[in-house]
Enzyme design. Structure first.
Site, PDB file in Angstrom:
ATOM      1  N   LYS A  38     -16.496  -5.171   0.402  1.00 55.88           N
ATOM      2  CA  LYS A  38     -16.086  -5.926   1.600  1.00 55.88           C
ATOM      3  C   LYS A  38     -17.301  -6.338   2.418  1.00 55.88           C
ATOM      4  O   LYS A  38     -17.304  -7.408   3.039  1.00 55.88           O
ATOM      5  CB  LYS A  38     -15.144  -5.079   2.465  1.00 55.88           C
ATOM      6  CG  LYS A  38     -13.766  -4.907   1.841  1.00 55.88           C
ATOM      7  CD  LYS A  38     -12.797  -4.296   2.842  1.00 55.88           C
ATOM      8  CE  LYS A  38     -11.450  -4.025   2.201  1.00 55.88           C
ATOM      9  NZ  LYS A  38     -10.568  -3.203   3.030  1.00 55.88           N
TER      10      LYS A  38
ATOM     11  N   LYS B  87      -8.330  -6.721  -9.668  1.00 59.29           N
ATOM     12  CA  LYS B  87      -7.062  -6.156  -9.189  1.00 59.29           C
ATOM     13  C   LYS B  87      -6.342  -7.136  -8.261  1.00 59.29           C
ATOM     14  O   LYS B  87      -6.989  -7.946  -7.581  1.00 59.29           O
ATOM     15  CB  LYS B  87      -7.282  -4.799  -8.513  1.00 59.29           C
ATOM     16  CG  LYS B  87      -7.925  -4.881  -7.175  1.00 59.29           C
ATOM     17  CD  LYS B  87      -7.803  -3.580  -6.381  1.00 59.29           C
ATOM     18  CE  LYS B  87      -8.370  -3.875  -5.003  1.00 59.29           C
ATOM     19  NZ  LYS B  87      -8.211  -2.933  -3.982  1.00 59.29           N
TER      20      LYS B  87
ATOM     21  N   LYS C  99      -4.575  -8.141  -1.413  1.00 62.19           N
ATOM     22  CA  LYS C  99      -4.114  -8.921  -0.255  1.00 62.19           C
ATOM     23  C   LYS C  99      -5.190  -9.901   0.201  1.00 62.19           C
ATOM     24  O   LYS C  99      -4.903 -10.915   0.805  1.00 62.19           O
ATOM     25  CB  LYS C  99      -3.844  -7.985   0.931  1.00 62.19           C
ATOM     26  CG  LYS C  99      -2.671  -7.059   0.782  1.00 62.19           C
ATOM     27  CD  LYS C  99      -2.592  -6.199   2.053  1.00 62.19           C
ATOM     28  CE  LYS C  99      -1.828  -4.919   1.835  1.00 62.19           C
ATOM     29  NZ  LYS C  99      -2.147  -3.871   2.802  1.00 62.19           N
TER      30      LYS C  99
HETATM   31  P1  TYM Z   1      -3.960  -0.772   1.341  1.00 60.50           P
HETATM   32  O1  TYM Z   1      -3.069  -1.353   2.366  1.00 60.50           O
HETATM   33  O2  TYM Z   1      -5.159  -1.549   0.929  1.00 60.50           O
HETATM   34  O3  TYM Z   1      -3.169  -0.408   0.019  1.00 60.50           O
HETATM   35  C1  TYM Z   1      -1.955   0.292   0.069  1.00 60.50           C
HETATM   36  C2  TYM Z   1      -1.672   1.004  -1.234  1.00 60.50           C
HETATM   37  O4  TYM Z   1      -1.543   0.066  -2.308  1.00 60.50           O
HETATM   38  C3  TYM Z   1      -2.380   0.477  -3.393  1.00 60.50           C
HETATM   39  N1  TYM Z   1      -2.831  -0.739  -4.087  1.00 60.50           N
HETATM   40  C4  TYM Z   1      -2.666  -0.961  -5.392  1.00 60.50           C
HETATM   41  N2  TYM Z   1      -2.099  -0.220  -6.365  1.00 60.50           N
HETATM   42  C5  TYM Z   1      -2.072  -0.752  -7.618  1.00 60.50           C
HETATM   43  N3  TYM Z   1      -2.581  -1.968  -7.923  1.00 60.50           N
HETATM   44  C6  TYM Z   1      -3.162  -2.743  -6.990  1.00 60.50           C
HETATM   45  N4  TYM Z   1      -3.641  -3.943  -7.304  1.00 60.50           N
HETATM   46  C7  TYM Z   1      -3.223  -2.242  -5.650  1.00 60.50           C
HETATM   47  N5  TYM Z   1      -3.717  -2.733  -4.475  1.00 60.50           N
HETATM   48  C8  TYM Z   1      -3.465  -1.798  -3.543  1.00 60.50           C
HETATM   49  C9  TYM Z   1      -3.516   1.231  -2.726  1.00 60.50           C
HETATM   50  O5  TYM Z   1      -4.152   2.098  -3.642  1.00 60.50           O
HETATM   51  C10 TYM Z   1      -2.786   1.978  -1.644  1.00 60.50           C
HETATM   52  O6  TYM Z   1      -2.196   3.165  -2.142  1.00 60.50           O
HETATM   53  N6  TYM Z   1      -6.956   2.894   2.470  1.00 60.50           N
HETATM   54  C11 TYM Z   1      -5.515   2.763   2.216  1.00 60.50           C
HETATM   55  C12 TYM Z   1      -4.701   2.930   3.490  1.00 60.50           C
HETATM   56  C13 TYM Z   1      -4.829   4.295   4.071  1.00 60.50           C
HETATM   57  C14 TYM Z   1      -4.434   5.522   3.460  1.00 60.50           C
HETATM   58  C15 TYM Z   1      -4.758   6.545   4.420  1.00 60.50           C
HETATM   59  C16 TYM Z   1      -3.854   5.847   2.249  1.00 60.50           C
HETATM   60  C17 TYM Z   1      -5.348   4.590   5.300  1.00 60.50           C
HETATM   61  N7  TYM Z   1      -5.305   5.942   5.505  1.00 60.50           N
HETATM   62  C18 TYM Z   1      -4.497   7.879   4.138  1.00 60.50           C
HETATM   63  C19 TYM Z   1      -3.605   7.210   1.975  1.00 60.50           C
HETATM   64  C20 TYM Z   1      -3.919   8.204   2.914  1.00 60.50           C
HETATM   65  C21 TYM Z   1      -5.286   1.425   1.523  1.00 60.50           C
HETATM   66  O7  TYM Z   1      -5.894   1.133   0.567  1.00 60.50           O
HETATM   67  O8  TYM Z   1      -4.371   0.612   1.995  1.00 60.50           O
END
Ligand code: TYM
Length: 336
Positions: free
Chosen positions: A113, A199, A202
Site C-alpha cells: 500500500k 488476489k 476492494k
Molecule cells: P479486509 O476488510 O481487508 O478483509 C476482510 C477479510 O476478507 C479477507 N479477504 C480475502 N479472503 C480471500 N480472498 C481474498 N481475495 C480476500 N480479500 C480479503 C481478509 O483476509 C479478511 O479476513 N486487517 C483486516 C481487518 C481487521 C481484522 C482485525 C481482522 C482489523 N482488525 C482483527 C481480524 C482481526 C482486513 O484485512 O480487512
C-alpha cells in the site's frame, strides 16, 4: 471447558466482494454456533488510507447489515463497531510502545500500500497491524478466522502478545492470550477475475476484477462473461499453469454447494462457453438470499442500531478488563 472465543473484522472500505465472503464471512456464519463470537467493523483501520468522511458512517451501516444478511445471528454473536469501544485505540498505543519499528516495516501489506501512496503514507498505515493486534488481544481471542492475506498480521499479533507477556507478565499467568489464525484453505485466497495470479481486492481500480455481494444479476453476468480464461478445453483443479481455471472452478465449487468430486466430474469436458453462464447463474443464486435480507435490514435502521448498541455493551465489558490488566502490568496507577 467453555467454548473457544473467536474474533474477526472487516474494514468498511469499498464493497464487500466474494473474496471477503468466502475467505472470512462464510466461515464466521457456518461455524458461529461452535464458538463465542466477536465480529466487528474495523472503521479505525478504514482511515489508514485517504477516506471520505461523508461515506464512512454509511459504509459502516452497510457492512453491519451485510454481516446480518450473510447470516450472523446477533443473539449468539456480538457485532460491534471498533470506534465505539475506545479501548482499541488505547491498547494500540500501549502495544506501540513495545513493538519494534522493524517488525512493522517488514509487513507485506504495508509495503504494497505504501508504494501506491508515495509520500502520502501515514503513520496510521504503518501502525495498522498494531491496532489489529489490539483488536484481537483485547478480547483474549482463541481463534481469528481470516483469509490468507492476513496471515502475516496474525503472526505479528502473536509476537506482540508473547513479547508483552515476557516483558510484563508472569510466565504462569500471561496477561494477553496468544491467538491462533483460523484460515480455511478453501476460499482463503480468491483471485481477481481479470488476473488469476492477483488476489481479488476492494482497492483494485477495475470493477471487472471483483464480484461484489450487492452486484445486480446483470452486472454479475457481465463480469463473468468478460473474465479472463485460457485457451484450454476441459476444466480441472490444481493445474499451476491455469490460475484462472483454478479460481473460477473453485468459485463454482464453493458457491454451488456441490462436492469437489462432483464439480471435477461435471466440468472435466466443459468449454468456457458452457461454464461461464453456469458460473454466473450459480453466483447470482448464492447471493440472492443475502441481497434480499440486506434490503430488508436497510429498510429498518432501528433494528441495526439496536444490534450495534447491544454489541458495544457486550464488547466493552471484555475490552475494559484486558485494558485494565495491561495497564496494571505496565505500572499505571488506578487511584490517582
Ligand atoms: P479486509 O476488510 O481487508 O478483509 C476482510 C477479510 O476478507 C479477507 N479477504 C480475502 N479472503 C480471500 N480472498 C481474498 N481475495 C480476500 N480479500 C480479503 C481478509 O483476509 C479478511 O479476513 N486487517 C483486516 C481487518 C481487521 C481484522 C482485525 C481482522 C482489523 N482488525 C482483527 C481480524 C482481526 C482486513 O484485512 O480487512
Amino acid at each position: 471447558m467453555g467454548q473457544k472465543r473467536v474474533l474477526s473484522g472487516v474494514q468498511p472500505t469499498g464493497s464487500l466482494h466474494l473474496g471477503n465472503y468466502l475467505g472470512a464471512l462464510k466461515t464466521w456464519v457456518s461455524e458461529q454456533y461452535e464458538y463465542e463470537n466477536y465480529f466487528f467493523i474495523a472503521d479505525l483501520h478504514a482511515i489508514t488510507v485517504p477516506h471520505d468522511p461523508k461515506t464512512l458512517a454509511e459504509n459502516t451501516y452497510t457492512l453491519a447489515a451485510l454481516y446480518l444478511a450473510c447470516g450472523l445471528d446477533p443473539d449468539s454473536t456480538t457485532i460491534f463497531v471498533q470506534s465505539h469501544v475506545s479501548a482499541h485505540a488505547e491498547l494500540a498505543w500501549l502495544l506501540n510502545c513495545i513493538t519494534p519499528l522493524n517488525w512493522l516495516e517488514r509487513m507485506i501489506q504495508f509495503k504494497e500500500k505504501a508504494i501506491k501512496q508515495g509520500e502520502e503514507v501515514s503513520i496510521g498505515l504503518l501502525d495498522y497491524p498494531v491496532l489489529q493486534a489490539a483488536d484481537i488481544l483485547l478480547y483474549q481471542a482463541d481463534l481469528v478466522p481470516v483469509g490468507e492475506d492476513q496471515k502475516q498480521h496474525l503472526e505479528l499479533t502473536r509476537d506482540i502478545a508473547a513479547r508483552f507477556n515476557f516483558q510484563f507478565g508472569h510466565p504462569k499467568a500471561p496477561i494477553l492470550k496468544v491467538p491462533e489464525p483460523l484460515i480455511r484453505p478453501e476460499g482463503a485466497r480468491v483471485m481477481s477475475l481479470t488476473d488469476g495470479t492477483k488476489k481479488m481486492s476492494k482497492s483494485d481500480p477495475s470493477e471487472q476484477s471483483r464480484i461484489n455481494l450487492l452486484d445486480s444479476p446483470d452486472a454479475i453476468r457481465n463480469k463473468v462473461k468478460r473474465c479472463k480464461t485460457d485457451p484450454v478445453r476441459g476444466l480441472a483443479f490444481d493445474d499451476p499453469e491455469r490460475p484462472e481455471c483454478q479460481n473460477l472452478l473453485t468459485l463454482y465449487w464453493l458457491l454451488s454447494g456441490k462436492s469437489k468430486a462432483d464439480v471435477t466430474a461435471e466440468c472435466a469436458d466443459m468449454g468456457w462457453g458452457q461454464f461461464k453462464p453456469l458460473l454466473a447463474e450459480t453466483i447470482i443464486e448464492a447471493l440472492q438470499p443475502i441481497q434480499s435480507n440486506y434490503r430488508d435490514l436497510m429498510g429498518d435502521r432501528s433494528q441495526l442500531e439496536a444490534v450495534l448498541q447491544q454489541g458495544r455493551g457486550r464488547a466493552e465489558v471484555l475490552a475494559r478488563q484486558t485494558l485494565q490488566a495491561a495497564k496494571d502490568a505496565l505500572g499505571y496507577t488506578r487511584t490517582l
